[in-house]
Every structure is written in structure tokens, then in C-alpha cells.
Design an enzyme around this catalytic site. Sequence first.
Site, PDB file in Angstrom:
ATOM      1  N   SER A 117      11.569   0.767   7.634  1.00 26.66           N
ATOM      2  CA  SER A 117      11.035  -0.519   7.204  1.00 26.66           C
ATOM      3  C   SER A 117      12.090  -1.587   7.414  1.00 26.66           C
ATOM      4  O   SER A 117      13.279  -1.354   7.161  1.00 26.66           O
ATOM      5  CB  SER A 117      10.629  -0.458   5.726  1.00 26.66           C
ATOM      6  OG  SER A 117      10.111  -1.696   5.289  1.00 26.66           O
ATOM      7  N   ARG A 118      11.667  -2.758   7.847  1.00 26.20           N
ATOM      8  CA  ARG A 118      12.633  -3.821   8.118  1.00 26.20           C
ATOM      9  C   ARG A 118      13.218  -4.416   6.843  1.00 26.20           C
ATOM     10  O   ARG A 118      14.353  -4.885   6.838  1.00 26.20           O
ATOM     11  CB  ARG A 118      11.974  -4.935   8.931  1.00 26.20           C
ATOM     12  CG  ARG A 118      11.639  -4.563  10.366  1.00 26.20           C
ATOM     13  CD  ARG A 118      10.960  -5.713  11.066  1.00 26.20           C
ATOM     14  NE  ARG A 118       9.678  -6.042  10.436  1.00 26.20           N
ATOM     15  CZ  ARG A 118       8.957  -7.119  10.743  1.00 26.20           C
ATOM     16  NH1 ARG A 118       9.396  -7.982  11.641  1.00 26.20           N
ATOM     17  NH2 ARG A 118       7.810  -7.334  10.133  1.00 26.20           N
TER      18      ARG A 118
ATOM     19  N   LYS B  96      -5.823   2.805   7.117  1.00 22.90           N
ATOM     20  CA  LYS B  96      -7.017   2.150   7.626  1.00 22.90           C
ATOM     21  C   LYS B  96      -6.750   0.652   7.806  1.00 22.90           C
ATOM     22  O   LYS B  96      -5.934   0.087   7.071  1.00 22.90           O
ATOM     23  CB  LYS B  96      -8.224   2.406   6.717  1.00 22.90           C
ATOM     24  CG  LYS B  96      -8.079   1.819   5.299  1.00 22.90           C
ATOM     25  CD  LYS B  96      -8.549   0.380   5.236  1.00 22.90           C
ATOM     26  CE  LYS B  96      -8.198  -0.266   3.940  1.00 22.90           C
ATOM     27  NZ  LYS B  96      -8.482  -1.704   3.927  1.00 22.90           N
TER      28      LYS B  96
ATOM     29  N   ASP C 295     -11.036  -6.221   6.160  1.00 20.67           N
ATOM     30  CA  ASP C 295     -10.013  -5.260   5.762  1.00 20.67           C
ATOM     31  C   ASP C 295     -10.467  -4.490   4.521  1.00 20.67           C
ATOM     32  O   ASP C 295     -10.421  -3.255   4.510  1.00 20.67           O
ATOM     33  CB  ASP C 295      -8.674  -5.955   5.530  1.00 20.67           C
ATOM     34  CG  ASP C 295      -7.580  -4.970   5.145  1.00 20.67           C
ATOM     35  OD1 ASP C 295      -7.065  -4.289   6.040  1.00 20.67           O
ATOM     36  OD2 ASP C 295      -7.268  -4.865   3.939  1.00 20.67           O
TER      37      ASP C 295
ATOM     38  N   ILE D 223       0.834  -1.205   0.000  1.00 19.06           N
ATOM     39  CA  ILE D 223       0.000   0.000   0.000  1.00 19.06           C
ATOM     40  C   ILE D 223       0.870   1.258   0.000  1.00 19.06           C
ATOM     41  O   ILE D 223       0.537   2.266  -0.635  1.00 19.06           O
ATOM     42  CB  ILE D 223      -0.992   0.007   1.184  1.00 19.06           C
ATOM     43  CG1 ILE D 223      -2.072   1.071   0.977  1.00 19.06           C
ATOM     44  CG2 ILE D 223      -0.274   0.216   2.508  1.00 19.06           C
ATOM     45  CD1 ILE D 223      -3.000   0.784  -0.168  1.00 19.06           C
TER      46      ILE D 223
END
Length: 306
Positions: A34-35, A88, A166, A12
Site C-alpha cells: 500500500s502506498r 468487487k 458500486d 474495505i
Amino acid sequence: MIAVGIVGLGKIARDQHLPAIAASPDFTLAAVASRHAHADGVPGYADLETMLSAEPGLEAVALCQPPQVRHAAARAAIAAGRHVFLEKPPGATLSEVDDLARAADSAGVTLFASWHSRFAAGVEPARAWLADKTITGVDIRWMEDVRQWHPGQDWIWQPGGLGVFDPGINALSILTTLLPCPVWLEDALLEIPGNRSAPIAARLAMRTGDGAPVAARFDWRQTGRQVWAITVETDAGTLVLDDGGNALTIAGARRELPSEREYPALYERFARLIGENSSDVDVRPLKLVADAFLTGRRSSTEAFYD
């Protein structure tokens, strides 16, 4: 320009947030936490805490991780005095979101619980047309192929991941915008695969404050044509929002709409809220999902394998 950092550089974020920020006159991408991923041209950090410490000029963060871990991240960003954009759903629980709203208010920063489908091109024209109509019924069909839209996302099947809600919560975010009166849940049926913790399909029976029935069907087993449609029956004819809210037909006539720009509109809204020193934390869609989990009947269905 507001310096913003993205936390969680998944699908996303890459598909929507990066292009929206790149095109925004209000924001500039300053860093990413971010990993497993990095964005070209900006510093990358393994976690939010390191990014906040290393980037004192960072003014805002957009949290794009799974909802199960978003509360702690939002809390840390608010405590550091940063404005927060929540993907969201805004949290895994209602109490988490309530806590974040209080924390943001106390810290004097903006908290934006975003609902991207509310910014689909047909939603505002539909809301305006419905404002003075008598609504007699609503039918929602949000049916898509989970393997196409959420491949390999194990978190979405875990507690707090919402399963088919979702995407279904997108329809509920539109519903609670369209209707000029409240809506509440009367009945729900959740179909849960035997090897998962979240539903793959759901049926909801709701009712508006004016007594009109609202039926919703969410299903992740759809093949072929994907369906994201809301049909509203009124005393002046039928309104249909299709394509997730980006196509609008009223009384049989297709309306001309601008091209889709949900995420650019979200960032415009975020910038206005920051400028106004205010927040937008609407949890009505999440309340309906929580009610479905609280009171819905559960039916076991065949195991799902990605």
C-alpha cells in the site's frame, strides 16, 4: 495455512479483509502492499511488484484497490503464480475480467471474483425458498448516503469507478443469485452530476427469462434511514430481503438468521477454490451494469461536492 498479501489497505481492507483473515483457519496475513498505509505485525511494501519479489512464500493476494488499476495488478500476480482474490467489482471492464480468467486458467492458479453480498445471511435461504416458486415481480431499493459510506473517494466518480453502481452492483449480485432464470436490462436512466463522470442515481427496468418485471432504484442522496432491500412477489407470497441481505421476511414472517459473516464466508470460499484448483469468475452483475452504461438514458443533475 495459506500465506496471503493484501494490496490496497483502504477502508474495505481494514474494515473487512483484515478481521476476516485474522479469524480464518485457512489464511495468514503475510504482507501488505500500500502506498499510504501499513498493517501491524507484517512487512509493508510500496507496491505489489516489490511485495511479490520480496515474499517468495506468498501464495495468494487479495486485491482491494480501485477497479481501474486492478487488471494490471492481477495480471502481475497471476504471472508470478499467485492465487488472486478480486474485490468487487472484479474489473473496470468485462474484457479485463475475461482476460484475467484466461490468464489464471493458463497459469493454473485460482481467480476468485468475489461478491460479498451473495454471502449475506438471508441470501441462501431466500434462494432455496424461491427455487420452486413462480416469481411475478421484483423491486430493488438500494439507497444510501455517499458521504457516509464513501467519503473522499474521488476514484469512484471517475470513469470505471461506477458511481452509484458500486453499491448497486451488490444488489445485482444478489438478484442474479436469487433468480432461477436469466435477467436482462430493458431500460435505464442514469442521473449524473454536472461535475462528475459517474452516476449518483440510477433506475433500471429489467425482465427475467420467465417474463417477470424487475425494477431497481439506486440512489446515493439518501439521508436518514439507509435502504438496502429486495422485494420478490411470488405465487406463494412476498419475500423481502432487507439490510443488504441480512434480514429475511417471507409471507410476513421474519426468519431467524445467523449473524452477519460475509467476508469470513468469502475467504472460506477462496480457500475451497484453491484446494480444488478451480476458479469462480461470475460477471453477470457486471454485465447488467455495463448494459446500463451502454443503453441507458443520461440526465444531468446538480453538481456534487464531497
